[in-house]
Design an enzyme around this catalytic site. Sequence first.
Site, PDB file in Angstrom:
ATOM      1  CG  ASP A 199      -1.507 -18.611 119.284  1.00 48.88           C
ATOM      2  OD1 ASP A 199      -1.061 -18.372 118.151  1.00 48.88           O
ATOM      3  OD2 ASP A 199      -1.020 -18.145 120.317  1.00 48.88           O
ATOM      4  CG  ASP A 286       3.669 -12.932 119.455  1.00 49.54           C
ATOM      5  OD1 ASP A 286       2.843 -13.195 118.563  1.00 49.54           O
ATOM      6  OD2 ASP A 286       3.905 -13.675 120.416  1.00 49.54           O
TER       7      ASP A 286
HETATM    8  C1  GAL Z   1       1.604 -16.455 120.422  1.00 44.28           C
HETATM    9  C2  GAL Z   1       0.583 -15.335 120.384  1.00 44.28           C
HETATM   10  C3  GAL Z   1       0.717 -14.534 121.660  1.00 44.28           C
HETATM   11  C4  GAL Z   1       0.496 -15.446 122.839  1.00 44.28           C
HETATM   12  C5  GAL Z   1       1.441 -16.629 122.794  1.00 44.28           C
HETATM   13  C6  GAL Z   1       1.137 -17.654 123.875  1.00 44.28           C
HETATM   14  O1  GAL Z   1       1.504 -17.222 119.287  1.00 44.28           O
HETATM   15  O2  GAL Z   1       0.797 -14.548 119.268  1.00 44.28           O
HETATM   16  O3  GAL Z   1      -0.217 -13.470 121.661  1.00 44.28           O
HETATM   17  O4  GAL Z   1      -0.842 -15.882 122.850  1.00 44.28           O
HETATM   18  O5  GAL Z   1       1.383 -17.279 121.550  1.00 44.28           O
HETATM   19  O6  GAL Z   1       2.042 -18.715 123.845  1.00 44.28           O
END
Ligand code: GAL
Length: 645
Positions: A199, A286
Amino acid sequence: MTMMRWFRALACMGCFAALIGTTPALAMGGTPEPLEPTGRWMEKSFGNAALPPMGWNSWNAFHTQIDEAKLLGSAQAIVDSGLRELGYRYLNIDDGWWQKRRLSDGRMVVRTSIFPSAAGSDPEQTSFRPLVDKLHAMGLEAGIYTDIGRNACSQGYPGPDSLLPTGTVAEREVGLYDHLAQDLALYFQEWGFDYIKVDGCGLNAFSPDKPAVKAGQFRAFPALVVSDSVNQTRVADIRALYGQVRDALMRVRPRQDFVFSICNWGTANVRAWGRDLGNLWRTSDDIEPRWARMLYNFDSVVTRELYSGPGHWNDPDMLYVGQGEFDVNHLAEARTHFALWAIVDAPLIIGYDLRQAPKAMLDVLGAGEIVAVNQDPAGNQGVLAYTSDDLQIIVKQLSTRDEKAVVIFNRGTEAVNATLTAAHLKFRPGTVIQVRDLWQRRDLPPFTDETSFALAPRESVMLRVKGLPQIADGLYLSEMPGRLYVAVDGIHALQADPQIHRPVNMGDGTTRGSGPRPALAGWGGPRADSTPYDNQLRLRGTVYNSGIGALANSRLQVKADGAFNRFSAQVGMDDSSLERGARVRFEVYGDGRLLARSPALGADDAPFTLAARVAGVRTVELVAREIGQGSAPAIVTWGEAALRH
Ligand code: GAL
C-alpha cells in the site's frame, strides 16, 4: 528540522529509497524511454502472474477485524465450494495483522490475539509460518500486506474500531521503509508467503502538517502523493520506491514465485508504469459496495486495454460481490460487477465472508465459464466496441482466433434494447455467428449481422461468440492488446483522465465543496479502436473501426513471437489532431531493423499504406515520429493495423 536537513537525515540512514535531491515534481515516472526502437521486447517478465491472480482478501469483508478463524473459514469455504478448482487460490491477509516492530532487531511481530497460531514462547518472536503451512496444505497460497512508507493506511485513516499497531513511535513503524530487505526476507523466506500487496499511505498520510504527526504520534514523511494532483505528486520517487520492492522480491525469491501487487490507488501515473514493476497495480481509489463507486473503479481500467497483458494486470480493486448493492438482493448488480471484472482481465479477489455465503452468491463467484474468460491465456483485456454514458459493449478476443467474449452493460437507470452487430465483434458480415449465454450456460440461436438484447437497469449480458474474423488470416492489433506494450506514450505533460465516473460519495462522503474532479493521469495514452482522446479513428473522412490511436512521438511494441508473416496499416495524422502544422513519419521495425517507412505526412495528406514482411520477427515496433514539433500534440492513427499469418 528544515526540509533539506530532513532529507539528508534520511540519506544517512541508508534507507531503501534515496529520496534526497529528488527529481522535479513534474517528472513523468522514471527514465524516459527513447523513441528509437530497442529491437527487443521491453516488458520485463517477473513474478507468478501469467493469468490474472484469483483469490480472497480480508479487507472488504472485515477491515482490520480480521482473525485466523475468519480467514481459515473462508479458506475452507473456497475448498469445499469448488472455488479452489476454478482458480481461487490466494488467501490474502490485509491491514490489521501487525502488533508492532521489535526494536532490538527490527523484526515484525504478529498480533497473536487474532492470529493465535503465530504465537511463540516469547511474545515478540512470532511466526506466520504455521498459518501459511496450513494454507499450503489446503492447496492454497498465502498473501500478506504492508506499506511502502513507514506507516500503514489504518494508522493514517483509522476507523473507530481499527486494530492498530501498538507501542512507541518507532515500534509502530510497520511499513517497509528502512526495512525492505529484512521484511521481505521474513515474509517470503521465513514465513513462506507467496503474494504481497504494498500500500502507499506512508507516502501521503504522514506529512508534517497532519495533526497526528504534529502531535508526535508518527514521524513525519514528506507527502510524495498528492491524490488529486498528479503534477504535484513526486512520480519518479514513487516509481523508484516500488521498483526497489520489485528488485528485492527478485532477490528473496530468485525463482520468481511471487506476486507483487502495487496499491497506490492509481496515483503517480502508475496506470502507465505499473506494468514495468508490478504484477498488478491499482488504477483507482478504493471500491465500495455501491453501484456508482463500482462504475468509477471500472472506468479506471476500461480504457487502459493497452497497459495490461500476461504477467501484468490493471487492478480496479477487489470484488465487492456479496455485499451492499452487490448482495443477494441485488443479483443483477452482483453479476454485472463480476462480468465486468472478468472481461477486463481484472484480478478476481473475493472480498466477502464466504463462511456465510448463500448459494446464489457462490454461484456468481463460481460461474466457471465467466472465470474461464478472465483466465484466457492470451491475456487480451476487453476493448470497448460501443460506448455511451448509459450502455457499453466490451469485446475480448480469446486465444482461439474465432472466439470472443462480450459483455453488454446497461450502466443506466432505464431499460435498454441493445443491438450487438457483427462489426462490434469484427466478424464478417453475412456469416453465421454462434452465441452462448455464459450466465445461463446455454447456447442461444446463432445470428448473422446483428442480434439484440433487452436489458433491465444495471443488467448485463455476458456471451461467448464464435464466427469468421474480418481478417481471414490474422487479427487486428486492436484484437490483441495483450501483445502490445506502450514503450513511449508521447505524452508531454500529465493530464488527468476526464472520462472516469465521478460518484457523489468520493472523498469525505459529503457534498461539501465542489465535487470530485478528474485525478488519475492517463489522458492521451494510446488506445485500441479509438484516438487517445476518445474520438473515432478517422483519416480524411474515412472512419476506421479497427486500429490503434496514439500521440505522435510514441513507440509501441508488439510481441509477434515469430507467429506472423505480414504487417499492414493505413497511417496518417488523425482528423481530430489538435496540431495541424506538423508532419509525422510512421516507421515499422522488426527486431530493431527498419522494415517500412512512410513519407512525412501532414494533416491534409491521404492515408498512406504501410506494409512489411515480419516473418520470424519477435518484436515489431511502431514509431510515429513528429517532424518539426508544433504547439499541440499531433494525433496519429494506425488504421486497420493488422498482423497476418
Ligand atoms: C487502502 C487500500 C485498501 C486496504 C486499506 C487497508 O489504502 O486501498 O485496499 O488495503 O488501505 O487499510
